[in-house]
Design a protein around this motif. Structure first.
Motif, PDB file in Angstrom:
ATOM      1  N   THR A 114      67.391  73.160 -26.200  1.00  0.00           N
ATOM      2  CA  THR A 114      67.295  73.550 -27.602  1.00  0.00           C
ATOM      3  C   THR A 114      66.172  72.823 -28.330  1.00  0.00           C
ATOM      4  OG1 THR A 114      69.651  74.056 -27.696  1.00  0.00           O
ATOM      5  CG2 THR A 114      68.542  73.668 -29.775  1.00  0.00           C
ATOM      6  N   ALA A 115      65.996  71.555 -28.047  1.00  0.00           N
ATOM      7  CA  ALA A 115      65.005  70.776 -28.793  1.00  0.00           C
ATOM      8  C   ALA A 115      63.577  71.246 -28.512  1.00  0.00           C
ATOM      9  CB  ALA A 115      65.150  69.296 -28.461  1.00  0.00           C
ATOM     10  N   ILE A 116      63.321  71.780 -27.335  1.00  0.00           N
ATOM     11  CA  ILE A 116      61.952  72.145 -26.964  1.00  0.00           C
ATOM     12  C   ILE A 116      61.759  73.637 -26.782  1.00  0.00           C
ATOM     13  CG2 ILE A 116      61.501  69.915 -25.891  1.00  0.00           C
ATOM     14  CD1 ILE A 116      62.094  71.187 -23.195  1.00  0.00           C
ATOM     15  N   ASP A 117      62.814  74.370 -26.519  1.00  0.00           N
ATOM     16  CA  ASP A 117      62.659  75.791 -26.207  1.00  0.00           C
ATOM     17  C   ASP A 117      63.935  76.531 -26.577  1.00  0.00           C
ATOM     18  OD1 ASP A 117      61.906  78.226 -25.314  1.00  0.00           O
ATOM     19  OD2 ASP A 117      61.687  77.680 -23.213  1.00  0.00           O
ATOM     20  N   LEU A 118      63.956  77.127 -27.741  1.00  0.00           N
ATOM     21  CA  LEU A 118      65.161  77.796 -28.214  1.00  0.00           C
ATOM     22  C   LEU A 118      65.363  79.149 -27.548  1.00  0.00           C
ATOM     23  CD1 LEU A 118      67.474  77.559 -30.312  1.00  0.00           C
ATOM     24  CD2 LEU A 118      66.027  78.805 -31.903  1.00  0.00           C
ATOM     25  N   ALA A 119      64.290  79.794 -27.151  1.00  0.00           N
ATOM     26  CA  ALA A 119      64.380  81.156 -26.636  1.00  0.00           C
ATOM     27  C   ALA A 119      65.123  81.234 -25.306  1.00  0.00           C
ATOM     28  CB  ALA A 119      62.977  81.753 -26.486  1.00  0.00           C
ATOM     29  N   LEU A 120      64.952  80.234 -24.447  1.00  0.00           N
ATOM     30  CA  LEU A 120      65.569  80.277 -23.114  1.00  0.00           C
ATOM     31  C   LEU A 120      67.099  80.236 -23.172  1.00  0.00           C
ATOM     32  CD1 LEU A 120      65.106  80.390 -20.083  1.00  0.00           C
ATOM     33  CD2 LEU A 120      64.956  77.893 -20.073  1.00  0.00           C
ATOM     34  N   PRO A 121      67.714  79.262 -23.848  1.00  0.00           N
ATOM     35  CA  PRO A 121      69.182  79.286 -23.920  1.00  0.00           C
ATOM     36  C   PRO A 121      69.726  80.484 -24.685  1.00  0.00           C
ATOM     37  CG  PRO A 121      68.291  77.564 -25.332  1.00  0.00           C
ATOM     38  CD  PRO A 121      67.160  78.051 -24.492  1.00  0.00           C
ATOM     39  N   MET A 122      68.954  80.983 -25.640  1.00  0.00           N
ATOM     40  CA  MET A 122      69.418  82.166 -26.373  1.00  0.00           C
ATOM     41  C   MET A 122      69.407  83.409 -25.489  1.00  0.00           C
ATOM     42  SD  MET A 122      70.537  81.267 -29.192  1.00  0.00           S
ATOM     43  CE  MET A 122      70.824  82.918 -29.805  1.00  0.00           C
ATOM     44  N   ALA A 123      68.526  83.446 -24.497  1.00  0.00           N
ATOM     45  CA  ALA A 123      68.553  84.538 -23.526  1.00  0.00           C
ATOM     46  C   ALA A 123      69.866  84.515 -22.752  1.00  0.00           C
ATOM     47  CB  ALA A 123      67.366  84.425 -22.570  1.00  0.00           C
ATOM     48  N   GLY A 124      70.335  83.313 -22.402  1.00  0.00           N
ATOM     49  CA  GLY A 124      71.633  83.188 -21.737  1.00  0.00           C
ATOM     50  C   GLY A 124      72.771  83.611 -22.639  1.00  0.00           C
ATOM     51  N   ASN A 125      72.708  83.248 -23.919  1.00  0.00           N
ATOM     52  CA  ASN A 125      73.750  83.648 -24.864  1.00  0.00           C
ATOM     53  C   ASN A 125      73.802  85.155 -25.027  1.00  0.00           C
ATOM     54  OD1 ASN A 125      74.540  81.004 -25.385  1.00  0.00           O
ATOM     55  ND2 ASN A 125      73.051  80.749 -27.030  1.00  0.00           N
ATOM     56  N   LEU A 126      72.629  85.789 -25.063  1.00  0.00           N
ATOM     57  CA  LEU A 126      72.592  87.244 -25.215  1.00  0.00           C
ATOM     58  C   LEU A 126      73.222  87.935 -24.014  1.00  0.00           C
ATOM     59  CD1 LEU A 126      71.698  89.812 -26.675  1.00  0.00           C
ATOM     60  CD2 LEU A 126      69.458  89.579 -25.571  1.00  0.00           C
ATOM     61  N   LEU A 127      72.859  87.505 -22.808  1.00  0.00           N
ATOM     62  CA  LEU A 127      73.433  88.110 -21.607  1.00  0.00           C
ATOM     63  C   LEU A 127      74.933  87.841 -21.514  1.00  0.00           C
ATOM     64  CD1 LEU A 127      70.676  87.343 -18.935  1.00  0.00           C
ATOM     65  CD2 LEU A 127      71.093  89.488 -20.155  1.00  0.00           C
ATOM     66  N   ALA A 128      75.366  86.696 -22.023  1.00  0.00           N
ATOM     67  CA  ALA A 128      76.785  86.346 -21.955  1.00  0.00           C
ATOM     68  C   ALA A 128      77.638  87.202 -22.875  1.00  0.00           C
ATOM     69  CB  ALA A 128      76.975  84.866 -22.307  1.00  0.00           C
ATOM     70  N   THR A 129      77.032  87.774 -23.914  1.00  0.00           N
ATOM     71  CA  THR A 129      77.796  88.621 -24.839  1.00  0.00           C
ATOM     72  C   THR A 129      77.924  90.065 -24.354  1.00  0.00           C
ATOM     73  OG1 THR A 129      75.814  89.213 -26.119  1.00  0.00           O
ATOM     74  CG2 THR A 129      77.033  87.253 -26.810  1.00  0.00           C
ATOM     75  N   LEU A 130      77.047  90.491 -23.451  1.00  0.00           N
ATOM     76  CA  LEU A 130      77.009  91.894 -23.057  1.00  0.00           C
ATOM     77  C   LEU A 130      78.300  92.398 -22.414  1.00  0.00           C
ATOM     78  CD1 LEU A 130      73.350  92.301 -21.712  1.00  0.00           C
ATOM     79  CD2 LEU A 130      74.288  92.947 -23.951  1.00  0.00           C
ATOM     80  N   PRO A 131      78.934  91.666 -21.478  1.00  0.00           N
ATOM     81  CA  PRO A 131      80.163  92.194 -20.872  1.00  0.00           C
ATOM     82  C   PRO A 131      81.261  92.486 -21.886  1.00  0.00           C
ATOM     83  CG  PRO A 131      79.315  90.388 -19.557  1.00  0.00           C
ATOM     84  CD  PRO A 131      78.507  90.418 -20.807  1.00  0.00           C
ATOM     85  N   CYS A 132      81.437  91.613 -22.872  1.00  0.00           N
ATOM     86  CA  CYS A 132      82.449  91.865 -23.891  1.00  0.00           C
ATOM     87  C   CYS A 132      82.139  93.128 -24.698  1.00  0.00           C
ATOM     88  CB  CYS A 132      82.567  90.664 -24.835  1.00  0.00           C
ATOM     89  SG  CYS A 132      83.394  89.234 -24.110  1.00  0.00           S
TER      90      CYS A 132
END
Length: 248
Positions: free
Chosen positions: A226-244
């Motif tokens: 998060t401190a250096i690259d916000l886009a990468l963990p947010m990509a994981g969050n986006l994919l994690a929401t898709l199944p629901c």
């Protein structure tokens, strides 16, 4: 005039509530090192799919994703089916201590989950996915809701099936379960979302990183980037929401 004012107020609140979703969708497609410090940066600049490639190649995201899918689907099928059958038993069958047992089950629904953490840890604290599934097979909320629905079904259906020689399991499976398809699917969706987002139980039981589910793995992964690259963990969050979303 008053209706228009309320309409504009409703639109304003809708935009406020939907903005985090828009933010979640846009940030994963931003370039490496992106930090959404202001709204104008969020909607400016180019877009890329590189974050998703890095997520898959630089972490165990696919393994965590598969673990979550397996656990959630098995737990949803077992907990929903078990709740449906037990609801039929309590609704349509007569046996000793039925009312007393129902009260006990209903009271257990009011016990906070945190109060069960220590007994849960003592009983199933084994570093395996089965230890997450087994304690969550029983879902009292689904049981109470489905029992209320079965209580509303006329007993003539059961009596007609009994005349044809059907036993209780057959009556539940071939008569009551198809009639309760809507409520069963609703409970299934809620159970799936609850299982997919479960954090405390997997955190308590699972120790091996390769057995992590997404709710456990993503916060740790996000903290590192998060401190250096916000886009990468947010990509994981986006994919994690898709199944629901898809399952819903």
């Amino acid at each position: 005039m008053k209706k228009k004012i309320w309409l504009y107020i409703g639109i304003l609140f809708a935009l406020i509530w939907i903005f985090p979703i828009i933010w979640l969708i846009i940030v994963p497609f931003k370039h490496r090192g992106f930090s959404a410090s202001s709204i104008d940066k969020l909607f400016s600049g180019g877009f890329t799919l590189n974050n998703f490639y890095r997520l898959i190649t630089q972490s165990q995201f696919l393994l965590w994703f598969i673990n979550s899918v397996i656990i959630s689907f098995i737990q949803t099928i077992l907990s929903t089916g078990f709740a449906s059958f037990i609801a039929y038993v309590f609704s349509q069958m007569k046996f000793k201590w039925k009312n007393f047992l129902y009260v006990i089950l209903f009271i257990s629904f009011m016990v906070p989950g945190e109060a069960l953490l220590i007994p849960l840890f003592k009983i199933v604290a084994i570093d395996m996915n089965l230890s997450i599934i087994l304690p969550n097979i029983t879902n009292i909320f689904s049981f109470v809701i489905m029992k209320s629905f079965y209580d509303s079904i006329p007993k003539a259906y059961k009596e007609s099936a009994q005349i044809d020689g059907a036993n209780n399991f057959t009556i539940w499976y071939k008569v009551y379960l198809p009639m309760s398809f809507g409520i069963t699917m609703t409970m299934g969706v809620l159970n799936f979302i609850g299982s997919w987002n479960s954090y405390t139980c997997p955190l308590l039981i699972i120790n091996s990183p390769e057995k992590y589910t997404l709710p456990i793995a993503l916060p740790q992964f996000q903290t590192a980037y998060t401190a250096i690259d916000l886009a990468l963990p947010m990509a994981g969050n986006l994919l994690a929401t898709l199944p629901c979303i898809i399952f819903f």
